[in-house]
Enzyme design. Structure first.
Site, short mmCIF file in Angstrom:
data_model
loop_
_atom_site.label_atom_id
_atom_site.label_comp_id
_atom_site.label_asym_id
_atom_site.label_seq_id
_atom_site.Cartn_x
_atom_site.Cartn_y
_atom_site.Cartn_z
N GLY A 66 7.84 7.17 -27.77
CA GLY A 66 8.38 8.34 -26.46
C GLY A 66 9.20 9.36 -27.28
O GLY A 66 9.76 8.95 -28.27
N GLN A 110 14.51 16.40 -28.47
CA GLN A 110 14.53 15.76 -29.79
C GLN A 110 14.09 16.54 -30.77
O GLN A 110 14.02 16.24 -31.85
CB GLN A 110 14.01 14.37 -29.52
N CYS A 158 15.73 4.47 -30.68
CA CYS A 158 15.53 6.00 -29.92
C CYS A 158 15.44 6.92 -31.64
O CYS A 158 15.99 6.47 -32.45
CB CYS A 158 16.62 6.59 -29.28
N LEU A 159 14.27 7.62 -31.78
CA LEU A 159 14.16 8.33 -32.77
C LEU A 159 15.29 9.28 -33.32
O LEU A 159 15.52 9.39 -34.42
CB LEU A 159 12.73 9.20 -32.77
N HIS A 214 14.12 5.88 -20.19
CA HIS A 214 14.83 6.26 -21.52
C HIS A 214 14.58 7.86 -21.89
O HIS A 214 15.42 8.58 -21.90
CB HIS A 214 14.29 5.50 -22.79
N GLU A 215 13.24 8.41 -21.71
CA GLU A 215 13.00 9.70 -22.03
C GLU A 215 13.45 10.66 -20.86
O GLU A 215 14.05 11.88 -21.21
CB GLU A 215 11.41 9.88 -22.11
N HIS A 271 16.95 11.72 -21.68
CA HIS A 271 17.29 12.71 -22.62
C HIS A 271 17.15 14.01 -21.96
O HIS A 271 18.06 15.02 -22.47
CB HIS A 271 15.95 12.75 -23.76
#
Ligand SMILES: CC(=O)Oc1ccc(/C=C/C(=O)NCCc2ccccc2)cc1OC(C)=O
Ligand SMILES: [Co+2]
Length: 175
Positions: A45, A50, A95-96, A137-138, A141
């Site tokens: 994701g 990001q 998370c990236l 989660h996304e 962001h």
């Protein structure tokens, strides 16, 4: 093209992303770049913020049982809104933008989400499981929130200590 991923504690990750207004070539290029970037980093994701773009756009591409991801499973999510949510579930998230840190996060077990695709067509998805977790989660962001904000006080202290050590190691490596 692959774009650099913004990493915690970069302040840009706390921005409130703005709704997408133009479903045009620029958006399509952003989505394609996000996909290349996500796949190159083994992500499942990724939100536009990001890669430093404060727009309400995100990608999800869940792997199958063998861990393989397929282009046909890519979901491009624009201007999402959670219409309904039910229940509770806990999952060890990563998370990236917070590389190499994983922790348990509690979220809704089932969600009903309204969003638009890259052409501005309205879509609606009701889901549970990993997809429901990924959406939440996304979407966090897009409002400037990271999963580490949901950690208990003690877990957050543990994280901050570990993170300072890791950043120091990274700086040492670069010297
Ligand atoms: C070393 C490192 O950075 O590990 C990683 C950590 C996270 C990730 C990806 C996390 C990710 O895509 N999260 C999307 C949000 C999400 C979290 C939990 C469940 C659903 C959706 C990838 C990593 O890279 C590798 C090589 O595994
Ligand atoms: Co994330």
């Amino acid at each position: 093209m692959i774009r650099p991923i913004v990493v915690y504690p970069d302040k840009r990750l706390k921005q409130q992303s703005k709704p997408v207004m133009a479903f045009d070539e620029t958006l399509h290029t952003l989505l394609d770049d996000m996909n290349e970037t996500m796949m190159a980093s083994n992500g499942i994701g990724l939100a536009a913020i990001q890669v430093g773009v404060p727009l309400r756009a995100l990608l999800i591409n869940l792997p199958d049982e063998e861990g393989n991801q397929y282009p046909e499973n890519l979901i491009e999510v624009i201007n999402p809104v959670i219409l309904e949510k039910k229940g509770f579930t806990t999952y060890t998230e990563g998370c990236l933008s917070v590389p190499e840190y994983y922790d348990d996060v509690e979220r809704a077990e089932w969600v009903k989400v309204e969003f638009y695709d890259r052409h501005g067509e309205r879509r609606e998805i009701e889901t549970d499981g990993l997809l429901a977790i990924a959406f939440q989660h996304e979407m966090d962001h897009l409002d400037g929130h990271l999963f580490i904000e949901k950690l208990s006080f003690l877990k957050r202290k543990k994280f901050e200590k570990e993170w300072k050590k890791k950043l120091k190691e990274l700086k040492e490596k670069k010297k």
